[in-house]
Design an enzyme around this catalytic site. Structure first.
Site, PDB file in Angstrom:
ATOM      1  CG  ASN A  96      -2.071  -1.076   0.942  1.00 38.78           C
ATOM      2  OD1 ASN A  96      -2.180  -1.645  -0.147  1.00 38.78           O
ATOM      3  ND2 ASN A  96      -2.824  -1.382   1.984  1.00 38.78           N
TER       4      ASN A  96
ATOM      5  NE  ARG B 170     -12.191  -0.641  -4.763  1.00 37.30           N
ATOM      6  CZ  ARG B 170     -12.972   0.060  -5.562  1.00 37.30           C
ATOM      7  NH1 ARG B 170     -13.554  -0.529  -6.570  1.00 37.30           N
ATOM      8  NH2 ARG B 170     -13.133   1.352  -5.373  1.00 37.30           N
TER       9      ARG B 170
ATOM     10  CB  CYS C 136     -14.094  -4.468  -4.113  1.00 38.48           C
ATOM     11  SG  CYS C 136     -13.774  -3.933  -2.437  1.00 38.48           S
TER      12      CYS C 136
ATOM     13  NE  ARG D 299     -12.550   0.086  -0.949  1.00 42.69           N
ATOM     14  CZ  ARG D 299     -11.509  -0.722  -1.116  1.00 42.69           C
ATOM     15  NH1 ARG D 299     -11.699  -2.009  -1.260  1.00 42.69           N
ATOM     16  NH2 ARG D 299     -10.283  -0.243  -1.166  1.00 42.69           N
ATOM     17  N   PRO D 300     -16.982   3.864  -2.622  1.00 41.06           N
ATOM     18  CG  PRO D 300     -18.088   5.329  -1.203  1.00 41.06           C
ATOM     19  CD  PRO D 300     -17.627   3.888  -1.323  1.00 41.06           C
ATOM     20  CB  ILE D 301     -13.999   7.624  -5.768  1.00 41.13           C
ATOM     21  CG1 ILE D 301     -14.850   7.835  -7.023  1.00 41.13           C
ATOM     22  CG2 ILE D 301     -13.346   6.243  -5.788  1.00 41.13           C
ATOM     23  CD1 ILE D 301     -14.016   8.009  -8.286  1.00 41.13           C
ATOM     24  CG  ASP D 302     -18.176  10.163  -1.538  1.00 39.81           C
ATOM     25  OD1 ASP D 302     -17.545   9.089  -1.464  1.00 39.81           O
ATOM     26  OD2 ASP D 302     -18.662  10.725  -0.538  1.00 39.81           O
TER      27      ASP D 302
ATOM     28  CG  ASP E  76      -5.961  -3.208   5.291  1.00 38.98           C
ATOM     29  OD1 ASP E  76      -5.124  -2.527   4.670  1.00 38.98           O
ATOM     30  OD2 ASP E  76      -7.176  -3.146   5.076  1.00 38.98           O
TER      31      ASP E  76
HETATM   32  C1  EPZ Z   1      -6.659   1.916   1.429  1.00 33.49           C
HETATM   33  O1  EPZ Z   1      -7.856   1.727   0.687  1.00 33.49           O
HETATM   34  C2  EPZ Z   1      -5.943   0.570   1.406  1.00 33.49           C
HETATM   35  N1  EPZ Z   1      -5.627   0.202   0.032  1.00 33.49           N
HETATM   36  C3  EPZ Z   1      -6.847  -0.498   2.031  1.00 33.49           C
HETATM   37  O2  EPZ Z   1      -6.108  -1.713   2.052  1.00 33.49           O
HETATM   38  C4  EPZ Z   1      -7.164  -0.085   3.458  1.00 33.49           C
HETATM   39  O3  EPZ Z   1      -8.058  -1.020   4.028  1.00 33.49           O
HETATM   40  C5  EPZ Z   1      -7.805   1.312   3.465  1.00 33.49           C
HETATM   41  O4  EPZ Z   1      -6.939   2.256   2.796  1.00 33.49           O
HETATM   42  C6  EPZ Z   1      -8.070   1.813   4.880  1.00 33.49           C
HETATM   43  O5  EPZ Z   1      -6.877   1.849   5.592  1.00 33.49           O
HETATM   44  C7  EPZ Z   1      -4.532   0.727  -0.551  1.00 33.49           C
HETATM   45  O6  EPZ Z   1      -3.823   1.525   0.028  1.00 33.49           O
HETATM   46  C8  EPZ Z   1      -4.224   0.279  -1.955  1.00 33.49           C
HETATM   47  P1  EPZ Z   1     -10.162   4.639   2.189  1.00 33.49           P
HETATM   48  P2  EPZ Z   1      -8.770   3.026   0.290  1.00 33.49           P
HETATM   49  O7  EPZ Z   1     -10.343   5.575   1.046  1.00 33.49           O
HETATM   50  O8  EPZ Z   1      -7.885   4.159  -0.074  1.00 33.49           O
HETATM   51  C9  EPZ Z   1     -14.888   5.154   2.406  1.00 33.49           C
HETATM   52  C10 EPZ Z   1      -5.708  -3.986   1.625  1.00 33.49           C
HETATM   53  O9  EPZ Z   1      -6.214  -4.997   2.140  1.00 33.49           O
HETATM   54  N2  EPZ Z   1     -14.694   6.161   1.356  1.00 33.49           N
HETATM   55  O10 EPZ Z   1      -9.445   5.099   3.409  1.00 33.49           O
HETATM   56  O11 EPZ Z   1      -9.786   2.586  -0.676  1.00 33.49           O
HETATM   57  C11 EPZ Z   1     -14.660   3.746   1.877  1.00 33.49           C
HETATM   58  O12 EPZ Z   1     -15.833   3.236   1.284  1.00 33.49           O
HETATM   59  C12 EPZ Z   1      -6.597  -2.824   1.251  1.00 33.49           C
HETATM   60  O13 EPZ Z   1      -4.479  -3.826   1.414  1.00 33.49           O
HETATM   61  C13 EPZ Z   1     -15.779   6.950   0.967  1.00 33.49           C
HETATM   62  O14 EPZ Z   1     -16.883   6.814   1.497  1.00 33.49           O
HETATM   63  O15 EPZ Z   1      -9.461   3.303   1.703  1.00 33.49           O
HETATM   64  C14 EPZ Z   1     -14.275   2.971   3.099  1.00 33.49           C
HETATM   65  O16 EPZ Z   1     -15.453   2.585   3.789  1.00 33.49           O
HETATM   66  C15 EPZ Z   1      -8.070  -3.113   1.489  1.00 33.49           C
HETATM   67  N3  EPZ Z   1     -15.597   7.862  -0.031  1.00 33.49           N
HETATM   68  C16 EPZ Z   1     -13.509   3.997   3.933  1.00 33.49           C
HETATM   69  O17 EPZ Z   1     -13.876   5.288   3.419  1.00 33.49           O
HETATM   70  C17 EPZ Z   1     -14.386   8.030  -0.645  1.00 33.49           C
HETATM   71  O18 EPZ Z   1     -14.276   8.894  -1.549  1.00 33.49           O
HETATM   72  C18 EPZ Z   1     -11.997   3.836   3.876  1.00 33.49           C
HETATM   73  O19 EPZ Z   1     -11.625   4.070   2.550  1.00 33.49           O
HETATM   74  C19 EPZ Z   1     -13.297   7.221  -0.244  1.00 33.49           C
HETATM   75  C20 EPZ Z   1     -13.474   6.296   0.765  1.00 33.49           C
END
Ligand code: EPZ
Length: 417
Positions: free
Chosen positions: A23, A92, A116, A121-124, A305
């Site tokens: 990561n 993703r 997934c 996993r939104p990106i808002d 994780d």
């Molecule tokens: C990163 O994912 C990691 N992946 C994940 O590791 C890790 O679980 C996660 O951060 C939390 O620490 C990588 O670094 C490649 P987030 P990411 O954006 O960036 C919500 C693994 O097993 N959210 O912090 O996708 C989202 O739905 C993976 O190695 C929104 O609502 O995590 C989630 O519920 C799995 N809107 C929460 O926030 C957004 O625009 C955390 O997401 C973005 C996220």
């Protein structure tokens, strides 16, 4: 289809070098395109997700190759700013290329996969911040096109410390006019690693690793090298494996501070934990004690994780453990599979309640996702008899040489491809 064969009951003994962080590697590989540069990355793990990222770089016109744990990238020849669905589907977190391509080309076109295994996993948060910086973003059935003649630096306040959104904004902001400040930024060690790489590229960036990050300027170094930090989740996984199977394992090349919350829980469960600056020794008699409440939170809280692998380590811990998963809405998919081993786990919404059982019996399981699959392997090490796990390539996305490294510690495990 990978098939993992584990015969439980062996104690784990010896020393194990922990791989570089997946990561940290993925956003840094994307960051290599923000300006024409030749990057040499060391300690990059050999993983399917890293392969997928390098294939995206080559699709964009860069040269990118991995030789052992070294990755060589030349982003000078970049000639494309669109990533096709087939490449985006493989991983993703490729959404991180959006910020990088906006910085380099002022334009990016991606096809985003839907949810997934872990949830929607939104990106808002990503899109709102980039729009506030002046990007014009059109979303059409999963196809996203972004355009920005010139991104504007601004004050951004994240509603949640999203790791990916923080990284995407950092990358885009390197090309913005003026200063960008991210308030409420993610504080994971991988963010600080990305910040250090960007500084090596010549960017002026401060505060990475805290909740307020300031990005002032552009990259211009034509050549740089960087060593990837150790993988705190893989380290946590090996620590949980030693706890589950019993044994005496030394993890080398790690930063104990990066996974101290996991180590504190294992200590509460009855393990002896001894740390130096770059190593952690985990000793366990095999019979653990339940640890009460554990809540996953953004860093520096307990990492989501590590939740599945810790659950696996505590299946025979005497008493009751209650896990609350606050980050992802669907991160208990490993539970029905662990129950097939005889585990006593009940879930309700965010909560999983585990009562320690006297014994686990090997069974046939199906890996559900990356960390869920790793959890099944950890549980199999502590089960009697053979556990067979059918795995559609999940575990090798994040764990380098996992079978041979566990075998070197005494585990009876082999991976059939
Ligand atoms: C990163 O994912 C990691 N992946 C994940 O590791 C890790 O679980 C996660 O951060 C939390 O620490 C990588 O670094 C490649 P987030 P990411 O954006 O960036 C919500 C693994 O097993 N959210 O912090 O996708 C989202 O739905 C993976 O190695 C929104 O609502 O995590 C989630 O519920 C799995 N809107 C929460 O926030 C957004 O625009 C955390 O997401 C973005 C996220």
């Amino acid at each position: 289809m990978d098939i993992w064969h584990i015969r439980g009951g062996n104690r784990l003994e010896g020393a194990c070098f922990v791989q570089g962080s997946k990561n940290a590697s993925l956003p840094i590989i994307a960051a290599a395109v923000i300006s024409p540069a030749r990057s040499e990355l060391m300690n990059v793990p050999q993983l399917r997700d890293v392969d997928a990222s390098l294939r995206i770089l080559r699709h964009l016109g860069c040269t990118a190759e991995q030789i052992g744990n070294d990755v060589y990238i030349d982003s000078g020849p970049l000639a494309e700013n669109a990533i096709p669905h087939s490449l985006m589907l493989e991983m993703r977190s490729s959404v991180i290329f959006m910020g990088a391509l906006l910085a380099r080309c002022g334009e990016a076109r991606l096809s985003l996969p839907g949810g997934c295994q872990l949830g929607r996993r939104p990106i808002d948060i990503h899109l709102a911040a980039l729009r506030q910086m002046g990007a014009e973003i059109e979303e059409n059935g999963g196809e996203i096109s972004c355009r920005a003649v010139r991104l504007q630096g601004t004050q951004l306040h994240l509603p949640f410390p999203s790791v990916g959104a923080t990284e995407n904004i950092m990358l885009a902001a390197t090309a913005a006019e003026g200063e960008t400040v991210i308030h409420g930024a993610a504080r994971e060690p991988e963010i600080a690693a990305l910040g250090e790489y960007l500084r090596r590229m010549g960017c002026r960036i401060y505060g990475d690793g805290t909740d307020t990050i300031v990005i002032q300027g552009h990259a211009c170094e034509p050549e740089l090298s960087y060593r990837i930090i150790p993988d705190r989740i893989v380290a946590s996984t090996f620590a949980c494996a030693a706890a589950a199977a019993g044994g005496d394992v030394e993890l080398r090349g790690v930063d104990p501070e990066h996974f101290s919350t996991v180590l504190h829980v294992l200590k509460r469960a009855g393990c002896d934990i001894m740390c130096t600056k770059r190593s952690v020794r985990v000793r366990s008699g095999g019979q653990l004690t339940a640890v009460g409440d554990i809540c996953t939170r953004p860093y520096p809280g307990f990492p989501t994780d590590a939740q599945p692998v810790l659950m696996a380590a505590l299946l025979k811990a005497r008493g009751r453990t209650v896990i609350t998963e606050n980050i992802f809405e669907n991160r208990y998919r490993q539970v029905p599979e662990l129950r097939r081993l005889g585990a006593d786990i009940s879930t309700s919404g965010k909560t999983a309640e585990i009562w320690g059982v006297d014994r686990l019996r090997g069974a046939s399981l199906t890996a559900t996702d990356l960390r869920g699959g790793a959890a099944m392997i950890v549980a199999g090490l502590g089960a009697e008899g053979e556990t067979v796990i059918c795995d559609d390539g999940h575990v090798t996305r994040g764990y380098e040489h996992f079978d041979s490294r566990l075998r070197a510690l005494g585990a009876d495990i082999y991976l059939e491809h």
